[in-house]
Write a protein that holds these residues in place. Structure first.
Motif, short mmCIF file in Angstrom:
data_model
loop_
_atom_site.label_atom_id
_atom_site.label_comp_id
_atom_site.label_asym_id
_atom_site.label_seq_id
_atom_site.Cartn_x
_atom_site.Cartn_y
_atom_site.Cartn_z
N ALA A 35 0.83 -1.21 0.00
CA ALA A 35 0.00 0.00 0.00
C ALA A 35 0.87 1.26 0.00
O ALA A 35 0.59 2.22 -0.73
CB ALA A 35 -0.93 -0.01 1.21
N LEU A 36 1.92 1.26 0.81
CA LEU A 36 2.83 2.40 0.85
C LEU A 36 3.55 2.56 -0.49
O LEU A 36 3.73 3.68 -0.98
CB LEU A 36 3.85 2.21 1.97
N LEU A 37 3.91 1.44 -1.10
CA LEU A 37 4.56 1.47 -2.41
C LEU A 37 3.60 2.00 -3.47
O LEU A 37 4.01 2.74 -4.38
CB LEU A 37 5.04 0.07 -2.78
N MET A 38 2.33 1.66 -3.35
CA MET A 38 1.32 2.16 -4.30
C MET A 38 1.18 3.67 -4.19
O MET A 38 1.15 4.39 -5.20
CB MET A 38 -0.02 1.48 -4.03
N LEU A 42 2.16 6.32 -7.18
CA LEU A 42 1.19 7.26 -7.75
C LEU A 42 1.67 8.70 -7.62
O LEU A 42 1.58 9.48 -8.58
CB LEU A 42 -0.17 7.09 -7.06
N TYR A 43 2.21 9.06 -6.46
CA TYR A 43 2.71 10.42 -6.28
C TYR A 43 3.93 10.67 -7.15
O TYR A 43 4.12 11.77 -7.69
CB TYR A 43 3.03 10.68 -4.81
N GLY A 44 4.78 9.65 -7.29
CA GLY A 44 5.96 9.79 -8.13
C GLY A 44 5.59 10.00 -9.59
O GLY A 44 6.13 10.89 -10.27
N LEU A 83 -4.15 4.10 -11.52
CA LEU A 83 -4.81 3.76 -10.25
C LEU A 83 -5.43 2.37 -10.25
O LEU A 83 -5.15 1.57 -9.33
CB LEU A 83 -5.85 4.83 -9.92
N PRO A 84 -6.29 2.00 -11.22
CA PRO A 84 -6.89 0.66 -11.15
C PRO A 84 -5.87 -0.46 -11.34
O PRO A 84 -6.04 -1.55 -10.79
CB PRO A 84 -7.92 0.67 -12.29
N VAL A 85 -4.79 -0.20 -12.09
CA VAL A 85 -3.76 -1.21 -12.29
C VAL A 85 -3.04 -1.49 -10.97
O VAL A 85 -2.86 -2.65 -10.56
CB VAL A 85 -2.76 -0.77 -13.37
N LEU A 86 -2.63 -0.44 -10.28
CA LEU A 86 -1.94 -0.62 -9.00
C LEU A 86 -2.89 -1.14 -7.92
O LEU A 86 -2.47 -1.91 -7.04
CB LEU A 86 -1.33 0.71 -8.56
N MET A 87 -4.15 -0.74 -8.00
CA MET A 87 -5.13 -1.28 -7.05
C MET A 87 -5.26 -2.78 -7.23
O MET A 87 -5.36 -3.54 -6.24
CB MET A 87 -6.48 -0.59 -7.27
#
Length: 303
Positions: A35-38, A42-44, A83-87
């Motif tokens: 979750a932290l990596l996600m 996203l911010y990166g 977003l949906p890919v990382l989710m």
């Protein structure tokens, strides 16, 4: 492909929240690390694309608000597509941990090598399209000059003036319309991602099944939303008070320490909220669509 959709009792929403809160007990390093990596990814991505698009467009601190917003559009689009890919990647880590399989935080990115990744990104496009449709509907209801007046007010506030927002026409109807659009949009996202990831549904099937399930189980879903946001607001209040205390104590040593501790606290809080949200989506998918019994239902809450 027609998917079986089960009718879920309204009280089941409490179990979804309990299961989502208890997710970290199996493999906290993998789940919270993913979750932290996600969040970091996203911010990166948002930061990199925003810097590039701003440089290409020539936007600067002296540019108009409209120019600055236009420069941010590519960053917004890329982030929503990712977003949906990382989710889905986080969902796979959660499922692996909950079923006793080996799981690591970096497994978040395994979804990028799987065929569902393209369909998941397309789900992001549908989310964007619904957002645009909702914005256009609101713009029509708000009145012809509302958005021009709104942007002018924001630009005035950005220049140091006071923020005085204009009053839209039909505010009650706009409020109801936004609720409906948000419910549909997030139902498609939160149910469509596990449908594509675990049920191997096509894009159209995932959207249709998500819409049908969101209508069939609207009572449980709305109750779950209310419980989640009530819990989030209560937790945010507690975290806010703890944050003030941490900043005060840290500032006694050095202001930088207070700032770092505060950022760390809110980042941890955001990570936990993300795990609860995505874990809740996993529980809803399992109870609504899945024929598996791979995750035992939990009846209590654990810290």
């Amino acid at each position: 492909m027609t998917m079986e959709i089960r009718k879920v009792p309204v009280r089941r929403a409490i179990t979804w929240l309990a299961e989502a809160i208890n997710l970290g007990r199996a493999n906290p390093r993998a789940i919270f690390g993913a979750a932290l990596l996600m969040i970091s990814t996203l911010y990166g991505v948002l930061l990199v694309v925003a810097v590039i698009s701003t440089a290409v467009s020539g936007a600067s601190s002296s540019s108009s608000l409209a120019t600055k917003l236009a420069a941010m559009i590519p960053a917004f689009l890329v982030t929503v597509l990712a977003l949906p890919v990382l989710m889905a990647g986080l969902l796979q880590v959660i499922r692996a941990a909950e079923t006793g399989q080996p799981a690591r935080a970096r497994d978040l990115f395994q979804i990028l090598r799987q065929p569902q990744a393209k369909r998941l990104a397309m789900l992001g496009l549908i989310h964007i399209a619904l957002g645009i449709a909702g914005a256009l509907a609101v713009a029509l209801l708000a009145g012809g000059s509302y958005w021009d007046d709104y942007l002018s007010a924001v630009q005035t506030a950005a220049g140091g003036g006071s923020l005085v927002l204009p009053e839209p026409e039909h505010p009650q109807l706009i409020f109801v319309l936004q609720l409906v659009f948000n419910y549909i949009s997030y139902a498609i996202m939160l149910l469509g991602v596990p449908l594509i990831t675990f049920s191997n549904a096509g894009l159209g099937d995932a959207v249709r099944s998500s819409l049908r399930a969101s209508l069939l189980n609207i009572g449980a879903n709305v109750f779950g939303i209310v419980v989640f946001f009530a819990g989030m607001l209560l937790a945010a209040l507690v975290i806010g008070l703890v944050g003030l205390l941490i900043v005060a104590v840290g500032n006694l040593v050095h202001p930088l320490i207070g700032s770092v501790l505060s950022v760390g606290l809110y980042l941890a809080f955001g990570t936990m909220l993300l795990v609860v949200l995505v874990g809740g989506a996993y529980a809803v998918w399992r109870d609504t669509f899945s024929t598996e019994s791979d995750t035992p239902a939990l009846t209590g809450f654990e810290a």
